[in-house]
Every structure is written in C-alpha cells, then in structure tokens.
Design a protein around this motif. Sequence first.
Motif, PDB file in Angstrom:
ATOM      1  N   ASP A  62      13.833  75.595  47.355  1.00  0.00           N
ATOM      2  CA  ASP A  62      14.593  74.492  46.769  1.00  0.00           C
ATOM      3  C   ASP A  62      15.961  74.939  46.285  1.00  0.00           C
ATOM      4  O   ASP A  62      16.497  74.383  45.317  1.00  0.00           O
ATOM      5  CB  ASP A  62      13.820  73.874  45.594  1.00  0.00           C
ATOM      6  CG  ASP A  62      12.563  73.155  46.042  1.00  0.00           C
ATOM      7  OD1 ASP A  62      12.554  72.629  47.177  1.00  0.00           O
ATOM      8  OD2 ASP A  62      11.599  73.129  45.269  1.00  0.00           O
ATOM      9  N   THR A  63      16.516  75.930  46.943  1.00  0.00           N
ATOM     10  CA  THR A  63      17.832  76.428  46.577  1.00  0.00           C
ATOM     11  C   THR A  63      18.547  76.862  47.846  1.00  0.00           C
ATOM     12  O   THR A  63      17.962  76.880  48.922  1.00  0.00           O
ATOM     13  CB  THR A  63      17.708  77.578  45.544  1.00  0.00           C
ATOM     14  OG1 THR A  63      19.005  77.889  45.043  1.00  0.00           O
ATOM     15  CG2 THR A  63      17.057  78.803  46.132  1.00  0.00           C
ATOM     16  N   SER A  64      19.789  77.230  47.719  1.00  0.00           N
ATOM     17  CA  SER A  64      20.602  77.568  48.884  1.00  0.00           C
ATOM     18  C   SER A  64      20.265  78.956  49.427  1.00  0.00           C
ATOM     19  O   SER A  64      19.768  79.819  48.691  1.00  0.00           O
ATOM     20  CB  SER A  64      22.086  77.546  48.504  1.00  0.00           C
ATOM     21  OG  SER A  64      22.384  78.646  47.658  1.00  0.00           O
ATOM     22  N   GLU A  67      21.844  81.654  47.327  1.00  0.00           N
ATOM     23  CA  GLU A  67      21.118  81.959  46.092  1.00  0.00           C
ATOM     24  C   GLU A  67      19.925  82.864  46.379  1.00  0.00           C
ATOM     25  O   GLU A  67      19.699  83.859  45.675  1.00  0.00           O
ATOM     26  CB  GLU A  67      20.653  80.671  45.411  1.00  0.00           C
ATOM     27  CG  GLU A  67      19.754  80.891  44.209  1.00  0.00           C
ATOM     28  CD  GLU A  67      20.460  81.520  43.024  1.00  0.00           C
ATOM     29  OE1 GLU A  67      19.771  82.131  42.187  1.00  0.00           O
ATOM     30  OE2 GLU A  67      21.690  81.421  42.928  1.00  0.00           O
TER      31      GLU A  67
END
Length: 76
Positions: A62-64, A67
């Motif tokens: 749920d992050t790039s 990241e």
Amino acid sequence: MSAKYTRDAVSTAVNAAADMVRDELSAGERDIDLINMIVNATLTLLDRPNVSLDGVIGENYDTSPEEVRSWWNSWS
C-alpha cells in the motif's frame, strides 16, 4: 516428464518455506520484509511472468515502489 503444480500448491509451499526460515533464524524486521517480498514476487510472477519489481510492489503493498525500496537503503 516434469511435474505440474497448481498455483495453490506453489503458494502453500513458498509460504511454508518462508515460515520455516523465519521460525528457525533470528531474522530482523528487514530480513522478514525481504522474505515476504520474495514470496510476493514469486506468487505475482506465476500470474504475470514479465512483471517488474515495481509491479510486484504495486500489487502487494500500500505504498510506492520508492518507499519500499528505501527500506533497504541503510543495509551495509
């Protein structure tokens, strides 16, 4: 003749292997994250053989990708 395995069988085996390694070694959080990344990449590659690491991250986190990649920048 080579054996054919279902996706469920591969998922069960790769997750059991990851659990075994995590349970038997004194793995830190980054090691566990890396083991989980390998499990996610393996299962994603079964469905999309040409997927990139960024694609694996996009489908499983749920992050790039930037990241997620930063989690390992401080390893020496």
